[in-house]
Design an enzyme around this catalytic site. Structure first.
Site, mmCIF file in Angstrom:
data_model
loop_
_atom_site.group_PDB
_atom_site.id
_atom_site.type_symbol
_atom_site.label_atom_id
_atom_site.label_comp_id
_atom_site.label_asym_id
_atom_site.label_seq_id
_atom_site.Cartn_x
_atom_site.Cartn_y
_atom_site.Cartn_z
ATOM 1 N N ASP A 136 10.416 4.788 -10.042
ATOM 2 C CA ASP A 136 9.819 5.348 -11.338
ATOM 3 C C ASP A 136 10.608 6.524 -11.745
ATOM 4 O O ASP A 136 10.720 6.928 -12.759
ATOM 5 C CB ASP A 136 8.389 5.477 -11.249
ATOM 6 C CG ASP A 136 7.452 4.140 -11.518
ATOM 7 O OD1 ASP A 136 8.275 3.131 -11.579
ATOM 8 O OD2 ASP A 136 6.145 4.395 -11.540
ATOM 9 N N LYS A 165 -0.718 -4.169 -3.420
ATOM 10 C CA LYS A 165 -1.760 -3.554 -3.105
ATOM 11 C C LYS A 165 -1.719 -2.249 -3.830
ATOM 12 O O LYS A 165 -1.121 -1.213 -3.391
ATOM 13 C CB LYS A 165 -1.815 -3.461 -1.777
ATOM 14 C CG LYS A 165 -3.083 -3.005 -1.470
ATOM 15 C CD LYS A 165 -3.492 -2.948 0.229
ATOM 16 C CE LYS A 165 -4.981 -2.402 0.721
ATOM 17 N NZ LYS A 165 -5.040 -0.779 0.444
ATOM 18 N N SER A 209 0.708 -1.173 -0.036
ATOM 19 C CA SER A 209 -0.155 0.092 -0.072
ATOM 20 C C SER A 209 0.734 1.481 0.126
ATOM 21 O O SER A 209 1.706 1.485 -0.753
ATOM 22 C CB SER A 209 -0.874 -0.058 1.176
ATOM 23 O OG SER A 209 -1.865 0.937 1.124
#
Length: 556
Positions: free
Chosen positions: A302, A316, A291
């Protein structure tokens, strides 16, 4: 009875699913709700036995919500305390973890500086009474409810303490507000690198990380940082965004959430000037990273801001919010999916597409989609965060597993603490030959539950040979010789696996003197992921190579 309400719940669920798929009129839902209400009234009036209607209806609600995903759940008022504690990181009580063991409840670790610790409660104490009520045989939830209470009130706790002469002790403890730290430990590793363990994303997590970061970059002048998100199950999304802002330029997009409607998209950007925009950073993750912690690790990956190290995270990619319901109920409901900067969704299980039997499965790697980081590195969706560097931990032997699982290390640490008033600092304490020999003598072979894998496999092989018709005197004799070769006394096996057992024994003993922060500091010395992170941060060329696109090899 339970099956009846389960069926009724599925009827409601089917109505909602039908609305989502065919946009049927609202009247269809109202009709099914009327049917459910009528079933409840008829059962209450006519069923032959007495029905616990509150429990039955909650079972029905739970059955309906379980058809959606594991994160959408209904909580009546009496079940909300643990949820609010998890989010806020605080509650009123004595400040100690407790555990169930042998049908009773024990102290498993007072928080450092808590009322429990200051009063003198110790890890391993068996709780026998709370105030005037005997709690032997109660569950942890029942005992916890008696230990918690309003700040400033007094609770009397009677315990039986192992390995001391006067074993029955009573403590009067004044309850206080207990703040569970999101950063249980931070410090210096590798001589000039910072380390921060973040265990949850609560309302105060960002402030705790900032305090640790300020201290490490200021007082210690660190040259790099390891952010440990292993076993961090997440929490407040906003805390993750704020923490990301410490390492990324102001105004950087780190997250998008997309809900049911086209207008339900929200973009999250960092809002403050970064504290450490250039500090080399390694983030540790594992299968318990989920999460909000995946948002943090994924965004840093990223944006090529950190090297991600460890094992693949949980996966998740769903966002929940809470909605207040009548009679002080609370509904935690999934309202959106989140997408990290590359555009990928890291949700590992698609709950909207179930198998015919109702089960779900992870998205296979072959069906995931490739995305690119800001620098052009390939990353994939659909299965958590895959680390840039995978860490392979040594296999845990059955012996080591049993030493930890059956509390032999836990109990020995309690005995050691009872007989030794002090030990060296967490970073210096070691299990000497003398201590380890004491530990070996402490284990009672008659009580040690030791499933030897090789012996079990050989036993299964014997049985298979008999069934298949291969067993004869010659084969039986060969198996007897093999069995004799694999038989080792427990004492010898403990020596063989000493290197694997020592870190667990060490951390348990250090915990008794220095609480959770000392335990973490002790265990880091044996952590393969920490060793790898230190190596990377001490090699700037390798660090930058890992964050750069990997060029194809030149043809010769």
């Amino acid at each position: 009875m339970k099956k009846l309400f389960y069926a009724a719940a599925l009827l409601i669920a089917a109505a909602f699913m039908s609305q989502a798929e065919t946009r049927s009129p609202k009247a269809d839902i109202n009709a099914n709700l009327t049917i459910f209400n009528a079933v409840v009234k008829e059962l209450q009036s006519n069923y032959v036995d007495t029905i616990d209607m509150e429990k039955s209806v909650q079972t029905a609600i739970g059955a309906m919500l379980n058809r959606l995903d594991p994160y959408t759940e209904y909580m009546p008022r009496k079940e909300q305390e643990d949820f609010r504690t998890l989010n806020s990181g605080e509650y009123a009580g004595i400040g100690s973890y407790i555990m169930q063991r042998d049908g009773n409840v024990y102290i498993s670790g007072p928080h450092e500086g808590s009322p429990a610790a200051q009063a003198g409660l110790r890890t391993g104490d068996l709780i026998t009474m709370v105030d005037t009520v005997t709690v032997l045989g109660m569950t942890t939830e029942q005992v916890s409810n008696r230990l918690k209470g309003q700040r400033g009130t007094t609770v009397k706790v009677t315990v039986k303490r192992p390995y001391v002469q006067d074993s029955i002790l009573t403590f009067e403890i004044v309850r206080d507000k207990i703040q569970i730290p999101s950063v249980p430990y931070s410090g210096v590793i590798g001589g000039d690198l910072g380390y921060i363990q973040l265990s949850q994303f609560s309302e105060k997590s960002a402030d705790e990380v900032l305090d640790a970061l300020d201290r490490l970059t200021g007082e210690n002048n660190i040259k790099g940082l390891v952010l440990d998100l292993r076993d961090n199950g997440g929490g407040f999304l906003e805390s993750a965004v704020k923490i990301l802002g410490y390492f990324l330029p102001k105004g950087t997009e780190v997250l998008r959430t997309r809900g049911k409607g086209v207008m339900d998209e929200r973009v999250y950007k960092t809002s403050d000037k970064p504290v450490a925009p250039q500090l080399p950073l390694v983030v540790l993750i594992d299968e318990g990273t989920a999460s909000a912690s995946e948002i943090t690790a994924g965004a840093l990956q990223d944006l090529d801001r950190a090297v991600i190290l460890g094992s693949r995270s949980f996966g998740k990619g769903l966002v929940q919010t809470t909605r207040e319901l009548p009679y002080e109920g609370l509904l935690k409901v999934t309202v959106a999916r989140y997408y990290i900067p590359s555009g990928r969704l890291i949700q590992a299980i698609d709950y909207s597409h179930r198998n015919p039997d109702g089960t779900v499965a992870r998205i296979p790697d072959s069906l995931t989609t490739a995305f690119t980081t800001a620098a052009g590195r390939i990353v994939r969706d659909g299965g958590g965060i895959t680390p840039d560097i995978k860490v392979k931990y040594p296999e845990i032997s059955r012996l080591t597993y049993n030493v930890v699982r059956d509390n032999w290390a836990f109990d020995f640490a309690n005995k050691y603490y009872a007989g030794h008033p002090s030990i060296a600092a967490p970073g210096d304490f070691v299990i000497t030959d003398s201590i380890y020999e004491d530990f070996k003598r402490f284990i009672n072979p008659a009580k040690f539950n030791y499933d030897k894998v090789c012996e079990t496999m050989l036993k299964n092989l014997r049985e298979a040979a008999k069934i298949e018709g291969y067993m004869n005197d010659s084969l039986s004799a060969q198996m007897d010789r093999l069995e004799a070769m694999m038989k080792h006394p427990l004492d010898k096996d403990l020596d063989t696996h000493r290197d694997a057992i020592t870190p667990y024994l060490e951390r348990e003993i250090v915990n008794r003197y220095y609480y959770r922060p000392g335990e973490i500091q002790s265990f880091l010395r044996h952590d393969a992921a920490i060793d790898s992170a230190v190596t990377i941060l001490h090699d700037p060329a390798e660090y930058h190579r890992l964050l750069s696109p990997q060029l194809p090899a030149k043809k010769k």
